[in-house]
Write an enzyme that holds these catalytic residues in place. Structure first.
Site, PDB file in Angstrom:
ATOM      1  N   GLU A 155      10.155   1.402  10.311  1.00 43.92           N
ATOM      2  CA  GLU A 155      11.086   2.517  10.073  1.00 43.92           C
ATOM      3  C   GLU A 155      10.313   3.797  10.316  1.00 43.92           C
ATOM      4  O   GLU A 155       9.364   4.082   9.592  1.00 43.92           O
ATOM      5  CB  GLU A 155      11.593   2.502   8.628  1.00 43.92           C
ATOM      6  CG  GLU A 155      12.431   1.300   8.261  1.00 43.92           C
ATOM      7  CD  GLU A 155      13.705   1.205   9.069  1.00 43.92           C
ATOM      8  OE1 GLU A 155      14.159   2.235   9.604  1.00 43.92           O
ATOM      9  OE2 GLU A 155      14.220   0.093   9.188  1.00 43.92           O
ATOM     10  N   GLU A 198       9.204  15.694  15.749  1.00 45.89           N
ATOM     11  CA  GLU A 198       9.583  15.710  14.333  1.00 45.89           C
ATOM     12  C   GLU A 198       8.667  16.680  13.574  1.00 45.89           C
ATOM     13  O   GLU A 198       7.445  16.539  13.616  1.00 45.89           O
ATOM     14  CB  GLU A 198       9.430  14.305  13.744  1.00 45.89           C
ATOM     15  CG  GLU A 198       9.982  14.218  12.335  1.00 45.89           C
ATOM     16  CD  GLU A 198       9.701  12.877  11.681  1.00 45.89           C
ATOM     17  OE1 GLU A 198       8.567  12.379  11.792  1.00 45.89           O
ATOM     18  OE2 GLU A 198      10.614  12.353  11.023  1.00 45.89           O
ATOM     19  N   LYS A 246       0.847  -1.198   0.000  1.00 49.08           N
ATOM     20  CA  LYS A 246       0.000   0.000   0.000  1.00 49.08           C
ATOM     21  C   LYS A 246       0.881   1.246   0.000  1.00 49.08           C
ATOM     22  O   LYS A 246       1.600   1.512   0.958  1.00 49.08           O
ATOM     23  CB  LYS A 246      -0.908   0.026   1.236  1.00 49.08           C
ATOM     24  CG  LYS A 246      -2.009   1.092   1.082  1.00 49.08           C
ATOM     25  CD  LYS A 246      -2.747   1.377   2.361  1.00 49.08           C
ATOM     26  CE  LYS A 246      -2.139   2.463   3.185  1.00 49.08           C
ATOM     27  NZ  LYS A 246      -1.999   3.777   2.508  1.00 49.08           N
ATOM     28  N   CYS A 291      13.381  11.519   6.065  1.00 45.61           N
ATOM     29  CA  CYS A 291      13.519  11.100   7.472  1.00 45.61           C
ATOM     30  C   CYS A 291      14.939  11.312   7.972  1.00 45.61           C
ATOM     31  O   CYS A 291      15.162  11.466   9.162  1.00 45.61           O
ATOM     32  CB  CYS A 291      13.106   9.649   7.623  1.00 45.61           C
ATOM     33  SG  CYS A 291      14.080   8.573   6.556  1.00 45.61           S
TER      34      CYS A 291
HETATM   35  P1  NAD Z   1       2.273   7.966   8.130  1.00 45.37           P
HETATM   36  O1  NAD Z   1       2.696   7.158   9.296  1.00 45.37           O
HETATM   37  O2  NAD Z   1       1.152   8.905   8.279  1.00 45.37           O
HETATM   38  O3  NAD Z   1       1.863   7.017   6.901  1.00 45.37           O
HETATM   39  C1  NAD Z   1       2.758   6.058   6.370  1.00 45.37           C
HETATM   40  C2  NAD Z   1       1.930   4.960   5.715  1.00 45.37           C
HETATM   41  O4  NAD Z   1       1.204   4.273   6.729  1.00 45.37           O
HETATM   42  C3  NAD Z   1       0.895   5.463   4.709  1.00 45.37           C
HETATM   43  O5  NAD Z   1       0.795   4.549   3.637  1.00 45.37           O
HETATM   44  C4  NAD Z   1      -0.394   5.451   5.535  1.00 45.37           C
HETATM   45  O6  NAD Z   1      -1.548   5.326   4.762  1.00 45.37           O
HETATM   46  C5  NAD Z   1      -0.176   4.229   6.399  1.00 45.37           C
HETATM   47  N1  NAD Z   1      -0.937   4.206   7.642  1.00 45.37           N
HETATM   48  C6  NAD Z   1      -1.400   5.259   8.362  1.00 45.37           C
HETATM   49  N2  NAD Z   1      -2.089   4.816   9.442  1.00 45.37           N
HETATM   50  C7  NAD Z   1      -2.035   3.463   9.418  1.00 45.37           C
HETATM   51  C8  NAD Z   1      -2.535   2.447  10.269  1.00 45.37           C
HETATM   52  N3  NAD Z   1      -3.238   2.720  11.374  1.00 45.37           N
HETATM   53  N4  NAD Z   1      -2.299   1.158   9.946  1.00 45.37           N
HETATM   54  C9  NAD Z   1      -1.578   0.852   8.840  1.00 45.37           C
HETATM   55  N5  NAD Z   1      -1.098   1.772   7.989  1.00 45.37           N
HETATM   56  C10 NAD Z   1      -1.301   3.073   8.284  1.00 45.37           C
HETATM   57  O7  NAD Z   1       3.587   8.687   7.627  1.00 45.37           O
HETATM   58  P2  NAD Z   1       3.713   9.742   6.465  1.00 45.37           P
HETATM   59  O8  NAD Z   1       3.152  11.034   6.962  1.00 45.37           O
HETATM   60  O9  NAD Z   1       3.215   9.141   5.212  1.00 45.37           O
HETATM   61  O10 NAD Z   1       5.302   9.868   6.326  1.00 45.37           O
HETATM   62  C11 NAD Z   1       6.095  10.722   7.071  1.00 45.37           C
HETATM   63  C12 NAD Z   1       6.786   9.967   8.194  1.00 45.37           C
HETATM   64  O11 NAD Z   1       7.548   8.888   7.650  1.00 45.37           O
HETATM   65  C13 NAD Z   1       7.780  10.816   8.953  1.00 45.37           C
HETATM   66  O12 NAD Z   1       7.620  10.570  10.324  1.00 45.37           O
HETATM   67  C14 NAD Z   1       9.138  10.302   8.495  1.00 45.37           C
HETATM   68  O13 NAD Z   1      10.185  10.456   9.409  1.00 45.37           O
HETATM   69  C15 NAD Z   1       8.818   8.863   8.279  1.00 45.37           C
HETATM   70  N6  NAD Z   1       9.804   8.239   7.405  1.00 45.37           N
HETATM   71  C16 NAD Z   1      10.699   7.389   7.970  1.00 45.37           C
HETATM   72  C17 NAD Z   1      11.676   6.809   7.184  1.00 45.37           C
HETATM   73  C18 NAD Z   1      12.684   5.855   7.775  1.00 45.37           C
HETATM   74  O14 NAD Z   1      13.357   5.177   7.009  1.00 45.37           O
HETATM   75  N7  NAD Z   1      12.809   5.772   9.081  1.00 45.37           N
HETATM   76  C19 NAD Z   1      11.721   7.090   5.811  1.00 45.37           C
HETATM   77  C20 NAD Z   1      10.776   7.980   5.277  1.00 45.37           C
HETATM   78  C21 NAD Z   1       9.818   8.547   6.086  1.00 45.37           C
END
Ligand code: NAD
Length: 481
Positions: free
Chosen positions: A249, A385, A174, A283
């Site tokens: 992650e 963050e 997804k 990130c």
């Molecule tokens: P998010 O957590 O809102 O969403 C990430 C994904 O999870 C999306 O596909 C979303 O639809 C899904 N999701 C949301 N709620 C869910 C649930 N309850 N169950 C299952 N899936 C769910 O994050 P975002 O806003 O899309 O991305 C930004 C974040 O990602 C920042 O915190 C950033 O630091 C982090 N990030 C981390 C890394 C890493 O390698 N550590 C890399 C890139 C981004």
């Protein structure tokens, strides 16, 4: 005419069962350009059935045969890289040059890397002693789930899918509902190169519904997730009933630690990049800049001068160096933190306002690169963050103080250290709580190494052998000697 992004299940593009769709925005213009499937339980079940049916054939192939499919996917991404970069830039607001130079090449590399690297991953090994012969085998888990965020859409999506597939799993993936377009183009590629039906299924929709259904589905054996820490925690809680393997992650609050004895010019150039590439929405971006007090004043001036030269503009324009924020909610969140800094008596050295462009981008979500000083490390701006073009700067007097400030958050994703003293950089690197530490560089990494965060930034490691182990189960068979 709106573009429609459907699900890709069992090798076909299908409408969501409930016929519901979500809007897809172009953040640089603030307008809707398409609709993406808002999947519900029927769609997830269908995708899981398809992946289950595809598993015996796919896991029964030799790894080199699966590798051939991955290499074909890589070739097709390469053939379509110009158009994919345009789509990625449209969905995220990142400059087209960044999508062309980083996002799409890395998606190609992800498939090629795992196709080649995995040839050295042994599925069978044997250990003997005086009393027993023990054979250890590894096998694919079955159906696995990959959930990815919006900041590096195809880059991170493929970073999960490629290793899951190469060891024989079938996948339900997804993409973020905010940036689903290149994932649907990957589905087209898989169909065009003849990837067997059901091996990769892409379901779209919200995290709250579609993501949650993937996490709770008992037929899905593992979840590889990249996203925010709050979501990671929910996934951890929601998967307990099915004993899933989890790789999480998550977010970061990464320090850049700058010592007086560094190569100043190289440091300055790279710290601007590590702070503001992709509008600070990586990130691994540096968000807390810690500078030795002896060069603090000079650094502030030089840092702001170099940042002022970044060219904001329409992400489509190949002269643009600084694009838009990827969504309205992220735009509002960043503005909230900038206002908070003002309330906490932070001194905004640079930026702090929305950027008002003219023409096509007049309603886009742009924010100036922003530098703030005068906040203690316990300020929310140094603890939470923000994930945008906002950095804070603080000074330190000793190495110990720098380490203490660097470690004083709940996160532990990455850090950068700037000094020409080899002894000092190694000492500091050892004492920093972060999964990845860069010395005198940023974003330079061999994909064979483990990647992931400590503390609230991560659980498990991606990359190299770590991720191949994550996506496999081990079995030991013992016989008497
Ligand atoms: P998010 O957590 O809102 O969403 C990430 C994904 O999870 C999306 O596909 C979303 O639809 C899904 N999701 C949301 N709620 C869910 C649930 N309850 N169950 C299952 N899936 C769910 O994050 P975002 O806003 O899309 O991305 C930004 C974040 O990602 C920042 O915190 C950033 O630091 C982090 N990030 C981390 C890394 C890493 O390698 N550590 C890399 C890139 C981004």
């Amino acid at each position: 005419m709106l573009e429609i992004v459907n699900n890709f299940i069992n090798g076909e593009f299908v409408e969501p069962h409930n016929k519901k769709y979500l809007d897809i925005y172009e953040p640089a213009t603030g307008s809707v350009y398409g609709k993406v499937a808002d999947s519900s339980s029927h769609d997830i079940k269908r995708a899981v059935e398809s992946a289950k049916n595809a598993f015996p054939y796919w896991s029964g192939l030799y790894m080199v045969e699966r590798g051939e499919y991955l290499k074909k996917i890589a070739v097709e991404i390469k053939n379509r890289s110009n158009i994919l970069a345009k789509y990625e830039s449209r969905d995220t607001g990142k400059p087209i040059t960044l999508a062309s130079k980083v996002d799409i090449p890395r998606a190609i590399e992800n498939f090629n890397f795992f196709a080649n690297f995995s040839e050295n991953f042994y599925f069978e090994s044997s250990i003997e002693n005086e009393v027993s012969i023990n054979s250890v085998s590894k096998k694919a888990l079955g159906v696995v789930g990959c959930i990815s965020p919006w900041n590096l859409p195809l880059y991170l999506f493929t970073w999960k899918i490629a290793p899951a597939l190469i060891v024989g799993n079938t996948v339900i993936a997804k993409p973020s509902e905010i940036t689903p377009y290149t994932a649907s183009k990957l589905a087209e590629i898989c169909s065009d190169i003849g990837l067997p039906k059901g091996v990769l299924n892409i379901v779209n929709g919200t995290g709250r519904i579609a993501g949650d259904l993937i996490v709770k589905n008992k037929n899905i054996k593992a979840i590889s997730f990249t996203g925010g820490t709050v979501t990671g925690k929910k996934i951890y809680q929601n998967s307990f009933d099915s004993f899933k393997k989890l790789s999480l992650e998550m977010g970061g609050k990464n320090p850049a630690i700058i010592f007086e004895d560094c190569d100043y010019e190289s440091m300055l150039k790279t710290v601007v990049k590590s702070s503001f590439t992709n509008q600070g929405q990586i990130c691994l971006c540096s968000s807390r800049i810690l500078v030795e007090s002896t060069i603090f004043k000079k650094f502030k001036t030089d840092f702001c001068n170099v940042i002022s030269e970044l060219k904001p503009g329409d992400p489509k324009d190949d002269k643009t160096e600084f694009g838009s924020i990827s969504s309205e909610s992220q735009f509002k969140k960043i503005k909230h933190y900038i206002n908070l800094a003002k309330n906490e008596s932070g001194n905004i050295l640079l930026g702090g306002k929305a950027i008002q462009l003219q023409g096509r981008c007049k309603n886009g979500w742009f924010i100036e690169p922003t530098v703030i000083e005068g906040l203690g490390n316990r300020s929310l701006l140094n603890q939470e963050e923000i994930f945008g073009p906002v950095v804070t700067i603080q000074s330190f007097k000793t190495e110990e103080e720098a380490i203490e400030i660097a470690n004083d958050t709940k996160y532990g994703l990455s850090a950068t250290i700037w000094t020409n003293s080899h002894k000092k950089s190694n000492r500091v690197a050892k004492n920093i709580d972060a999964g990845v530490v860069w010395i005198n560089c940023w974003m330079v990494r061999d994909l064979r190494t483990p990647f992931g965060g400590m503390k609230d930034s991560g659980l498990g490691r991606e990359g190299g052998e770590s991720v191949l182990r994550f996506f496999t189960e081990q079995k030991t068979i013992c016989e008497p000697k």
